[in-house]
Design a protein around this motif. Structure first.
Motif, PDB file in Angstrom:
ATOM      1  N   LEU A  25       0.891  -1.193  -0.022  1.00 50.83           N
ATOM      2  CA  LEU A  25      -0.003  -0.015  -0.050  1.00 50.83           C
ATOM      3  C   LEU A  25       0.913   1.216  -0.033  1.00 50.83           C
ATOM      4  O   LEU A  25       0.477   2.296  -0.206  1.00 50.83           O
ATOM      5  N   TYR A  26       2.055   1.235   0.399  1.00 48.24           N
ATOM      6  CA  TYR A  26       3.055   2.267   0.650  1.00 48.24           C
ATOM      7  C   TYR A  26       4.341   1.647   0.368  1.00 48.24           C
ATOM      8  O   TYR A  26       4.659   0.661   0.748  1.00 48.24           O
ATOM      9  N   ARG A  27       5.366   2.567   0.184  1.00 48.15           N
ATOM     10  CA  ARG A  27       6.751   2.226   0.030  1.00 48.15           C
ATOM     11  C   ARG A  27       7.567   3.056   0.838  1.00 48.15           C
ATOM     12  O   ARG A  27       7.813   4.385   0.364  1.00 48.15           O
ATOM     13  N   LEU A  67      -1.055   5.568   7.959  1.00 47.23           N
ATOM     14  CA  LEU A  67      -2.041   5.113   6.727  1.00 47.23           C
ATOM     15  C   LEU A  67      -2.668   6.268   6.403  1.00 47.23           C
ATOM     16  O   LEU A  67      -3.170   6.697   5.179  1.00 47.23           O
ATOM     17  N   HIS A  68      -3.431   6.924   7.428  1.00 44.29           N
ATOM     18  CA  HIS A  68      -3.942   8.383   7.155  1.00 44.29           C
ATOM     19  C   HIS A  68      -3.245   9.369   6.271  1.00 44.29           C
ATOM     20  O   HIS A  68      -3.698   9.924   5.408  1.00 44.29           O
ATOM     21  N   ILE A  69      -1.819   9.343   6.654  1.00 40.27           N
ATOM     22  CA  ILE A  69      -1.013  10.323   5.823  1.00 40.27           C
ATOM     23  C   ILE A  69      -0.854   9.880   4.594  1.00 40.27           C
ATOM     24  O   ILE A  69      -0.734  10.522   3.422  1.00 40.27           O
ATOM     25  N   MET A  70      -1.000   8.456   4.282  1.00 34.86           N
ATOM     26  CA  MET A  70      -0.943   7.835   2.852  1.00 34.86           C
ATOM     27  C   MET A  70      -2.307   8.074   2.122  1.00 34.86           C
ATOM     28  O   MET A  70      -2.297   7.558   0.928  1.00 34.86           O
ATOM     29  N   GLY A  71      -3.097   8.840   2.699  1.00 36.88           N
ATOM     30  CA  GLY A  71      -4.578   8.742   2.366  1.00 36.88           C
ATOM     31  C   GLY A  71      -5.399   7.597   2.405  1.00 36.88           C
ATOM     32  O   GLY A  71      -6.534   7.420   1.843  1.00 36.88           O
ATOM     33  N   ILE A  72      -4.919   6.764   3.233  1.00 34.73           N
ATOM     34  CA  ILE A  72      -5.716   5.537   3.384  1.00 34.73           C
ATOM     35  C   ILE A  72      -6.541   5.728   4.792  1.00 34.73           C
ATOM     36  O   ILE A  72      -5.857   5.899   5.856  1.00 34.73           O
ATOM     37  N   SER A  73      -7.689   5.555   4.899  1.00 36.49           N
ATOM     38  CA  SER A  73      -8.600   5.456   6.163  1.00 36.49           C
ATOM     39  C   SER A  73      -8.583   4.279   6.792  1.00 36.49           C
ATOM     40  O   SER A  73      -8.934   3.127   6.027  1.00 36.49           O
ATOM     41  N   ALA A  74      -8.045   4.017   8.073  1.00 37.91           N
ATOM     42  CA  ALA A  74      -8.045   2.868   8.801  1.00 37.91           C
ATOM     43  C   ALA A  74      -8.414   2.938  10.247  1.00 37.91           C
ATOM     44  O   ALA A  74      -7.698   3.723  10.803  1.00 37.91           O
ATOM     45  N   GLU A  75      -9.292   2.202  10.740  1.00 42.99           N
ATOM     46  CA  GLU A  75      -9.483   2.222  11.921  1.00 42.99           C
ATOM     47  C   GLU A  75      -8.497   1.581  12.895  1.00 42.99           C
ATOM     48  O   GLU A  75      -7.702   0.547  12.363  1.00 42.99           O
TER      49      GLU A  75
END
Length: 288
Positions: A25-27, A67-75
């Motif tokens: 999902l990110y590098r 993950l939020h910084i990467m634009g991904i919403s995660a609880e």
């Protein structure tokens, strides 16, 4: 755009998806293109997404923030770290045990929250029941010496994950597996491994997801850890060419790892296209 390899039609549609993080999902500090849209689309459909990582250094809150910084919403509840799975395993096998820890905040917090007693440096004369070891970027020779003492005195040995290298921006650092290798070399004691490709982390993830293995898809970039873990747990496994593997070498890596992916996609955008089609078909069938 067609998948490079796709046998997913041999399986039912997923009830949940377990995503690897770094390389998938990110590098490092760069999001993989399309990862945010893939996750948002699955979440909008109500499909549970769990984020499963071998990294034991960060707390679930810290992983969710990244993950939020990467634009991904995660609880926070959707984050599954090797530290959490290790704490769950140790609590089951050695409830309330005196525990000597080599590791960082994520591991220490998980173990303390599970009711383990973490031995401090002032308690070096007290024998540990278990040594739990993860990545520790401030490791000292003194702490290695103490861990070896406990292991030779009969303490059980649990390691969060086997990764010998930790990918960072611009290169690699020694990982938890490298620290574990030194302890194993000194004592001759082989650790119980919790993280991927072990079943312990996968079984813990499936327990949290509440889904059957055959209906829980695993998505990752590493055949040696992600795909091997999915195979061991009985989950359909999807390789994305966004991290370790490229179009030129993915077959060689899979062969060396002894795994065959159920599907190979260039990245999140291609996987999203396939999942949208399959999930839409299933919803349409449900209305008939």
């Amino acid at each position: 755009m067609k998948a490079i390899l796709n046998h997913l039609k041999d399986y039912p549609a997923p009830d949940a998806v377990l995503f690897d993080l770094d390389g998938t999902l990110y590098r490092g500090n760069e999001p993989v293109p399309g990862a945010d849209r893939l996750i948002a689309g699955l979440q909008a459909r109500g499909l549970p997404c769990l984020f499963v990582t071998n990294n034991s250094t960060r707390t679930p809150k810290e992983v969710a923030e990244h993950l939020h910084i990467m634009g991904i919403s995660a609880e926070v509840q959707s984050i599954v770290t090797s530290a959490l799975a290790t704490a769950y395993y140790v609590q089951l096998e050695h409830p309330g045990a005196d525990t000597y820890v080599i590791g960082e905040r994520g591991l220490r917090e998980a173990l303390a929250n599970a009711g383990l007693h973490l031995l401090g440096d002032e308690e070096q004369d007290r024998n540990a029941t278990i040594v739990v070891q993860g990545l520790d970027r401030e490791l000292t020779y003194s702490r290695l010496k103490t861990a070896v003492k406990h292991l030779l005195n009969g303490a059980a040995f649990v390691q969060t994950n086997p990764d010998r290298l930790l990918p960072v921006d611009g290169g690699f650092l020694p990982g938890a597996g490298s620290i574990g290798a030194s302890l194993q070399a000194a004592t001759g004691i082989e650790p119980i491994i919790v993280g991927k490709p072990s079943r312990i982390l996968m079984d813990y993830s499936l327990r949290l997801a509440g889904t059957a293995p055959s209906k829980t898809w695993v998505v990752g970039d590493n055949p040696y850890t992600d795909l091997a873990a999915g195979r061991t747990a009985g989950c359909p496994s999807i390789l994305v060419l966004t991290g370790l593997c490229s179009m030129d070498n993915w077959q060689d890596h899979c062969s060396a790892a002894g795994v065959t992916p159920d599907a190979v996609f260039d990245g999140p955008e291609q996987l999203e296209e396939y999942l949208n089609g399959q999930l839409s078909d299933n919803q349409q069938k449900g209305r008939l």
